[in-house]
Design a protein around this motif. Structure first.
Motif, PDB file in Angstrom:
ATOM      1  N   TRP A   1     114.887 -60.915  38.664  1.00 35.37           N
ATOM      2  CA  TRP A   1     115.163 -61.672  39.946  1.00 35.37           C
ATOM      3  C   TRP A   1     115.856 -60.570  41.027  1.00 35.37           C
ATOM      4  N   PHE A   2     116.901 -59.910  40.529  1.00 39.02           N
ATOM      5  CA  PHE A   2     117.684 -59.375  41.514  1.00 39.02           C
ATOM      6  C   PHE A   2     117.930 -58.007  41.038  1.00 39.02           C
ATOM      7  N   THR A   3     118.574 -56.912  41.871  1.00 42.68           N
ATOM      8  CA  THR A   3     119.054 -55.708  41.469  1.00 42.68           C
ATOM      9  C   THR A   3     120.145 -55.756  40.465  1.00 42.68           C
ATOM     10  N   PRO A   4     120.469 -54.781  39.747  1.00 42.15           N
ATOM     11  CA  PRO A   4     121.670 -54.926  38.947  1.00 42.15           C
ATOM     12  C   PRO A   4     122.965 -55.101  39.610  1.00 42.15           C
ATOM     13  N   GLY A   5     123.860 -56.131  38.982  1.00 38.14           N
ATOM     14  CA  GLY A   5     125.104 -56.603  39.530  1.00 38.14           C
ATOM     15  C   GLY A   5     125.058 -57.649  40.529  1.00 38.14           C
ATOM     16  N   PHE A   6     123.765 -58.086  40.851  1.00 35.53           N
ATOM     17  CA  PHE A   6     123.726 -59.130  42.069  1.00 35.53           C
ATOM     18  C   PHE A   6     123.270 -60.354  41.172  1.00 35.53           C
ATOM     19  N   THR A   7     123.610 -61.646  41.557  1.00 37.09           N
ATOM     20  CA  THR A   7     122.980 -62.832  41.079  1.00 37.09           C
ATOM     21  C   THR A   7     123.553 -63.901  41.853  1.00 37.09           C
ATOM     22  N   VAL A   8     122.712 -64.997  41.829  1.00 38.23           N
ATOM     23  CA  VAL A   8     123.109 -66.370  42.603  1.00 38.23           C
ATOM     24  C   VAL A   8     123.166 -67.370  41.615  1.00 38.23           C
ATOM     25  N   PRO A   9     124.344 -67.702  41.340  1.00 40.97           N
ATOM     26  CA  PRO A   9     124.372 -68.649  40.169  1.00 40.97           C
ATOM     27  C   PRO A   9     123.640 -70.148  40.133  1.00 40.97           C
ATOM     28  N   ARG A  10     123.733 -70.620  41.451  1.00 36.56           N
ATOM     29  CA  ARG A  10     122.595 -71.579  41.614  1.00 36.56           C
ATOM     30  C   ARG A  10     121.330 -71.697  41.387  1.00 36.56           C
ATOM     31  N   LEU A  11     120.646 -70.601  41.701  1.00 39.64           N
ATOM     32  CA  LEU A  11     119.256 -70.466  41.568  1.00 39.64           C
ATOM     33  C   LEU A  11     119.029 -70.036  39.919  1.00 39.64           C
ATOM     34  N   VAL A  12     119.987 -69.579  39.135  1.00 41.02           N
ATOM     35  CA  VAL A  12     119.724 -69.544  37.825  1.00 41.02           C
ATOM     36  C   VAL A  12     120.024 -70.767  37.111  1.00 41.02           C
ATOM     37  N   ARG A  13     120.864 -71.791  37.496  1.00 39.97           N
ATOM     38  CA  ARG A  13     120.958 -72.972  36.901  1.00 39.97           C
ATOM     39  C   ARG A  13     119.668 -73.780  37.460  1.00 39.97           C
ATOM     40  N   ASP A  14     119.227 -73.439  38.529  1.00 35.78           N
ATOM     41  CA  ASP A  14     117.544 -74.324  38.900  1.00 35.78           C
ATOM     42  C   ASP A  14     116.665 -73.785  37.890  1.00 35.78           C
ATOM     43  N   HIS A  15     116.797 -72.526  37.463  1.00 31.28           N
ATOM     44  CA  HIS A  15     115.843 -72.184  36.588  1.00 31.28           C
ATOM     45  C   HIS A  15     116.011 -72.878  35.081  1.00 31.28           C
ATOM     46  N   ARG A  16     117.392 -72.951  34.587  1.00 27.98           N
ATOM     47  CA  ARG A  16     117.709 -73.371  33.393  1.00 27.98           C
ATOM     48  C   ARG A  16     117.467 -74.896  33.381  1.00 27.98           C
ATOM     49  N   GLU A  17     117.364 -75.599  34.335  1.00 32.77           N
ATOM     50  CA  GLU A  17     117.185 -76.925  34.594  1.00 32.77           C
ATOM     51  C   GLU A  17     115.980 -77.709  34.893  1.00 32.77           C
ATOM     52  N   ALA A  18     114.976 -76.721  35.252  1.00 32.82           N
ATOM     53  CA  ALA A  18     113.456 -77.018  35.621  1.00 32.82           C
ATOM     54  C   ALA A  18     112.837 -77.768  34.619  1.00 32.82           C
TER      55      ALA A  18
ATOM     56  N   ARG B   1     106.404 -74.032  26.744  1.00 28.11           N
ATOM     57  CA  ARG B   1     106.068 -75.382  26.020  1.00 28.11           C
ATOM     58  C   ARG B   1     106.651 -75.559  24.553  1.00 28.11           C
ATOM     59  N   ARG B   2     106.741 -74.511  24.080  1.00 25.34           N
ATOM     60  CA  ARG B   2     107.209 -74.196  22.769  1.00 25.34           C
ATOM     61  C   ARG B   2     108.858 -74.330  22.485  1.00 25.34           C
ATOM     62  N   GLU B   3     109.661 -73.686  23.541  1.00 23.98           N
ATOM     63  CA  GLU B   3     110.782 -73.325  23.401  1.00 23.98           C
ATOM     64  C   GLU B   3     111.959 -73.677  24.400  1.00 23.98           C
ATOM     65  N   GLY B   4     111.138 -74.263  25.530  1.00 23.49           N
ATOM     66  CA  GLY B   4     111.824 -74.796  26.587  1.00 23.49           C
ATOM     67  C   GLY B   4     112.174 -73.436  27.619  1.00 23.49           C
ATOM     68  N   LEU B   5     113.194 -73.408  28.367  1.00 23.27           N
ATOM     69  CA  LEU B   5     113.525 -72.705  29.538  1.00 23.27           C
ATOM     70  C   LEU B   5     114.738 -71.861  29.245  1.00 23.27           C
ATOM     71  N   ALA B   6     115.513 -72.077  28.209  1.00 21.76           N
ATOM     72  CA  ALA B   6     116.783 -71.544  28.111  1.00 21.76           C
ATOM     73  C   ALA B   6     116.676 -70.124  28.105  1.00 21.76           C
ATOM     74  N   GLY B   7     115.836 -69.527  27.308  1.00 23.00           N
ATOM     75  CA  GLY B   7     115.698 -68.010  27.107  1.00 23.00           C
ATOM     76  C   GLY B   7     115.291 -67.449  28.197  1.00 23.00           C
ATOM     77  N   LEU B   8     114.168 -67.834  28.864  1.00 25.15           N
ATOM     78  CA  LEU B   8     113.967 -67.165  30.240  1.00 25.15           C
ATOM     79  C   LEU B   8     114.989 -67.173  31.191  1.00 25.15           C
ATOM     80  N   ALA B   9     115.989 -68.315  31.285  1.00 26.30           N
ATOM     81  CA  ALA B   9     116.776 -68.516  32.277  1.00 26.30           C
ATOM     82  C   ALA B   9     117.966 -67.377  31.709  1.00 26.30           C
ATOM     83  N   ASP B  10     117.953 -66.972  30.678  1.00 23.70           N
ATOM     84  CA  ASP B  10     119.326 -66.033  30.417  1.00 23.70           C
ATOM     85  C   ASP B  10     118.767 -64.733  31.041  1.00 23.70           C
ATOM     86  N   SER B  11     117.526 -64.455  31.246  1.00 27.76           N
ATOM     87  CA  SER B  11     116.862 -63.089  31.654  1.00 27.76           C
ATOM     88  C   SER B  11     116.616 -63.311  33.072  1.00 27.76           C
ATOM     89  N   ALA B  12     117.039 -64.293  33.950  1.00 25.07           N
ATOM     90  CA  ALA B  12     116.351 -64.386  35.025  1.00 25.07           C
ATOM     91  C   ALA B  12     117.077 -63.488  36.048  1.00 25.07           C
TER      92      ALA B  12
END
Length: 377
Positions: free
Chosen positions: A148-165, A133-144
């Protein structure tokens, strides 16, 4: 809009299956799983308020998991769905538990994936809500990725969803997690329950799922190696396998018929050779060929063997022919009847094809004869 945004896949006449997402993601979390499940179910996957395309205003500060469950029921009602199977990840899994405890008449079966009956107490979630509520979601999305995943794995679409929520709706979902604790009520769940844990999940480790398994009679627990918190995105094949076994239907029936017709030894060898490349094909033939076609009562198994032998001769599939000569014997055909089938193929498939087929069948029938007499090695 007063309903959760959602996507429907699969036949309208198929049994309904609702799929719930985790905090910070959209229904895209199920992209690698939902299309496969839609072969046998009417799959309805939905977005949390303020996530994906669901309106943020559907919940506010102080929201509860019960409020989210009410939105899911409203969605089901709008689609004419009275009773449904349900699977959910993390917060989506908590919604499923709430539904199974408080609305058991609506839940046909339940799969709780990388989730828990509690989420570590109120303080961490209250702190996260205040931060968002104070800072928004950018910081949390950076650590998603690390959450969420084991090292080296990512799903860019889901990280984007996190950032845009929507931050306000995300914080309200944190409020819901802060207040959620069903540990003293999960033993009331009467629906069949599957629990899926990511072995590398730091957010809801396997111990959380085991806690539910210990409380719910008959619950099945599956741990997936190499999976962290968003198992359907990181290990979709393993999640599919667990869900199909849990949901039953054609896969379970198909494996039983496949073993009865082809024999345990053959199926065990096929399963042992299965790898990530062939797993979907093995699942396909088990569900479709054996679970739908061979279980259709219109034709007997004897009749299906007669048809199968003819088709294999026509196309020169000799390895498959040998396997189905053995299957024909299990289905009650005598060597004379098999010979009569092959003789007829000489007329309609050609003499060379029948000649090769007789050689294959003779070898197989001789093997069986030797085995029956005790002389086979």
């Amino acid at each position: 809009m007063t309903l959760l945004h959602h996507r429907i896949e699969g036949p309208a006449s198929a049994p309904p299956l609702l799929l719930g997402p985790s905090l910070g993601t959209s229904y895209a979390l199920w992209d690698a799983v939902a299309p496969e499940l839609s072969a046998t179910h009417r799959v309805i996957r939905w977005d949390l308020p303020g996530h994906g395309r669901s309106p943020a205003g559907l919940i506010g500060a102080g929201a509860t998991v019960g409020d989210l469950a009410g939105l899911v029921l409203a969605l089901a009602d709008s689609l004419g769905v009275e009773r449904f199977a349900y699977a959910g990840v993390s917060l989506g899994g908590a919604v499923g538990l709430h539904l199974a405890v408080h609305h058991p008449q609506r839940v046909e079966s339940l799969a709780v994936i990388c989730s828990s009956a509690h989420f570590g107490g109120a303080a961490p979630w209250e702190e996260r809500a205040a931060r968002v509520r104070r800072e928004g979601l950018a910081g949390l999305a950076d650590s998603a990725d690390t959450r969420w995943f084991t090292p080296g794995f990512t799903v860019p679409r889901l990280v984007r969803d996190h950032r845009e929520a929507d931050p306000g709706a995300y914080a309200a979902c944190c409020d819901a997690l802060a207040a959620f604790d069903l540990r003293d009520r999960v033993d009331r769940v009467t629906a069949p329950v599957l629990l899926v844990a990511g072995r590398e999940d730091p957010a809801t480790p396997p111990a959380h799922l085991r806690e539910i398994a210990d409380a719910v009679p008959g619950a099945t627990l599956v741990e997936i190696p190499g999976a962290s918190h968003l198992a359907p995105a990181e290990r979709p094949e393993a999640v599919l396998t667990a869900l199909r076994a849990h949901l039953g239907g054609d896969g379970a029936r198909g494996m039983a018929v496949r073993r009865e017709v082809l024999g345990d030894a053959h199926v065990d060898r096929a399963q042992a050779r299965q790898n990530a490349f062939t797993a979907r094909f093995q699942d396909f033939i088990t569900r479709y060929a054996w679970g739908e076609v061979w279980t259709d009562p219109t034709l007997s198994r004897r009749e299906r063997s007669l048809i199968t032998l003819t088709a294999l001769v026509a196309h020169g599939h000799h390895d498959e022919l040998a396997m189905h000569v053995r299957a024909a014997r299990r289905n009650g055909l005598t060597p004379d009847e098999i010979g009569a089938v092959l003789l007829q193929t000489a007329v309609y498939c050609g003499v060379p094809a029948a000649n090769a087929a007789f050689a294959v069948a003779q070898r197989v029938l001789t093997e069986k004869s030797d085995a029956d007499s005790g002389t086979a090695g």
